[in-house]
Design an enzyme around this catalytic site. Structure first.
Site, short mmCIF file in Angstrom:
data_model
loop_
_atom_site.label_atom_id
_atom_site.label_comp_id
_atom_site.label_asym_id
_atom_site.label_seq_id
_atom_site.Cartn_x
_atom_site.Cartn_y
_atom_site.Cartn_z
N HIS A 235 0.82 -1.22 0.00
CA HIS A 235 0.00 0.00 0.00
C HIS A 235 0.86 1.27 0.00
CE1 HIS A 235 0.50 -0.39 4.49
NE2 HIS A 235 0.60 0.92 4.39
N ASP B 118 0.48 -7.64 1.27
CA ASP B 118 0.85 -6.24 1.53
C ASP B 118 2.37 -6.05 1.55
OD1 ASP B 118 0.52 -3.58 1.89
OD2 ASP B 118 -0.32 -3.69 3.91
N SER C 48 4.84 2.09 8.09
CA SER C 48 4.53 1.02 7.15
C SER C 48 5.76 0.66 6.32
CB SER C 48 3.40 1.45 6.22
OG SER C 48 2.21 1.67 6.93
#
Length: 569
Positions: free
Chosen positions: A151, A182, A260
């Site tokens: 993402h 992911d 992230s």
């Protein structure tokens, strides 16, 4: 304390003596610095020394602080981080910060990822939204590659990375994006980027209560950030970005926006996971999630085997727990049998030819399945048997033992990826569309629903679309759910303006299998009328010749380059 009472330590000098003899005051400062380096109780000596310096006079006390301050900092860091070097000072007392040692050598592998995104516009599928930028974290692995979250680089138009302590951003190339897990893999062509960097090593799956340290570039600053915690849970988690369920670690370290893609280290400096999401709930605090090494290695090895990411396979069945004794008895299960009952089988799954509804899955690849659908994981732990499936690769075979009408059968089943009627993502491609007489037709996906109804689409979307999203199964590999997303108002479609997000069931009495088949049927239609059968028993009827002529004017009015997306031509 009485004025005559003296504190322990060096005898303080009289203020008058200090003013009369400034050279002795400077000597006292040097003695204080020497005693700070030699004393074991550094912090106590610093506090008491600072009080004595304040009494000795402001001007000279400042000179003392210049000498002592760097040494105090170095001593404090040395106590807390045993591998940190002492800060050296030059003749004028200023520190040489370049000589500061690193807390963790592996931190140099952590990079900051800058991405410019251009997302598709599902409401106007012939164009894209305004571009925006984001920053996240990543880390360097072997083979001149960088790992980050999928993402973090979704719908990317440009990706750049910057090393720790560097002021240069290097252009990166995206090698693979694994939406389900992911994870994304990048590389940098510039040789300068790889100079002086050793790739990160992966560690084993941690145990409960093992310490983890999450490193990255979260919001709140531009430099690297370190948060620590412990592993509090290991189970099959829902990966929000890919709408899949895979193995995950729950930790109590803070994971914020920007973290992230950053690595999670164990106490040996090995990477045990990738930070990727956190739980935002009013009743929960400091709950973060990490992609563990088994999932990471599966992604890497999948890419190395196939030169692209092929995905995680699934078994393709819906199953029911067999915890009720009467249910087990009715299925012919004895006390020695444990397993789960198959409710439905996906028609597109390879096992649909050999397995049947009401079969009981007893084991998968030789591992017995319990009545609640779990299998042994580690000492004192159990996990959902879908974990065994996720360890396989697309195209692999697995031995499945089933109970059917009190008889045991074994089948070698070829595993494949999941084919959903409403896909969880569109693989970074622009959405497909087809326009005739102002009717905009498109295929439904989860990103489309999210774009139309917001992040709570699973509550706000129409009930019939949600029912198909949650429960419907694709009958063929190419099946899509086609809807009229909107009607671009024109004279030809008067009375149809309020049709929005309604499924198209048939065209001229022929079922609509997917968007391309609908476009082909309309373009090749020689009948007088175009008749679309919609859900809720609605029909749309247009004269064929007038509809095709009106389409050209509507495209010009709305500045639409083509009536059909490139992937359908």
């Amino acid at each position: 304390m009485d004025k005559g009472a003296r504190k322990r330590g060096r005898k303080p000098k009289n203020a008058a003596d200090a003013e009369a003899n400034p050279s002795s005051n400077t000597a006292a400062a040097e003695d204080v610095a020497a005693s700070l380096n030699a004393a074991a109780d550094t912090s106590t000596a610093d506090r008491r020394g600072s009080k004595r310096r304040r009494k000795a006079g402001k001007e000279k006390a400042d000179d003392v602080a210049i000498v002592v301050s760097p040494e105090r900092r170095a001593s404090r860091h040395s106590n807390h981080n045993g591998d940190c070097d002492i800060v050296e000072t030059v003749a004028d007392g200023t520190p040489r910060w370049e000589s500061v040692g690193k807390v963790l050598p592996s931190m140099d592998t952590v990079v900051k990822v800058f991405c410019t995104h251009t997302e598709p516009n599902f409401s106007l599928p012939w164009q894209r939204k305004r571009q925006y930028s984001s920053s996240s974290s990543g880390f360097i692995i072997g083979g001149r590659r960088v790992l980050t979250n999928a993402h973090s680089v979704e719908h990317h138009t440009q990706v750049k990375v910057k090393k720790r302590g560097s002021d240069t951003k290097y252009l990166a190339t995206v090698l693979a994006i694994g939406t389900e897990c992911d994870i994304a893999m990048l590389t940098v062509n510039d040789d300068e980027f790889w100079e002086g960097i050793a790739p990160l090593e992966f560690g084993d799956l941690p145990a409960l209560q093992d310490a983890v340290t999450v490193v990255g570039y979260p919001i709140g600053g531009d430099t690297i950030s370190v948060t620590s915690g412990v592993v509090s849970r290991i189970e099959i988690l829902s990966y929000v970005h890919g709408s899949t369920e895979l193995l995950g670690l729950q930790i109590d370290a803070a994971i914020n926006s920007g973290n992230s893609g950053g690595p999670a280290f164990n106490d040996k400096g090995e990477c045990v996971g990738i930070a990727f999401q956190s739980l935002k709930h009013e009743d929960a605090e400091n709950i973060g999630y990490v992609i563990p090494t088994p999932v990471i290695m599966h992604f890497i090895q999948d890419y190395e085997k196939n030169s692209e990411y092929t995905g995680f396979p699934i078994l393709g069945v819906e199953w029911q727990k067999m915890e009720n004794p009467d249910l087990r008895m009715s299925m012919g299960m004895g006390n020695e049998h444990k397993g789960v009952r198959i409710k439905r089988i996906e028609p597109t799954a390879p096992e649909s030819n050999v397995l049947n509804p009401s079969d009981v899955i007893l084991s998968f690849d030789g591992v017995n399945v319990a009545n609640d659908g779990t299998v042994p994981f580690r000492h004192g732990e159990r996990i959902g048997f879908s974990y065994l499936v996720s360890q396989k690769y697309t195209g692999d075979k697995a031995l499945v033992k089933i109970l059917r009408k009190s008889k045991i059968h074994e089948y070698n089943i070829k595993l494949a990826t999941h084919k959903r009627l409403i896909p969880a993502h569109i693989g970074g491609k622009p959405p497909s569309y087809y326009i005739i007489a102002g009717f905009v037709f498109t295929a439904v996906s989860v990103p489309y629903l999210r774009s139309e109804y917001g992040k709570d689409y699973d509550f706000d979307a129409p009930v019939k679309l949600l029912d198909k999203h949650l429960h419907a199964m694709a009958q063929s590999v190419d099946e899509q759910l086609v809807v009229v997303s909107q009607v671009l108002v024109a004279d030809i479609n008067i009375g149809y303006e309020e049709i929005v997000n309604t499924q198209v069931l048939a065209f001229n009495n022929k079922p609509v299998r997917n968007l391309k088949s609908l476009a082909d049927m309309v373009e090749n239609c020689n009948q007088e009328f175009l008749k679309f059968e919609l859900e809720y028993d609605q029909i749309v009827v247009l004269r064929t010749k007038m509809a095709k002529e009106a389409t050209r004017d509507i495209l010009l009015t709305h500045c639409i380059p083509s009536a059909i997306s490139n992937d359908l031509t």
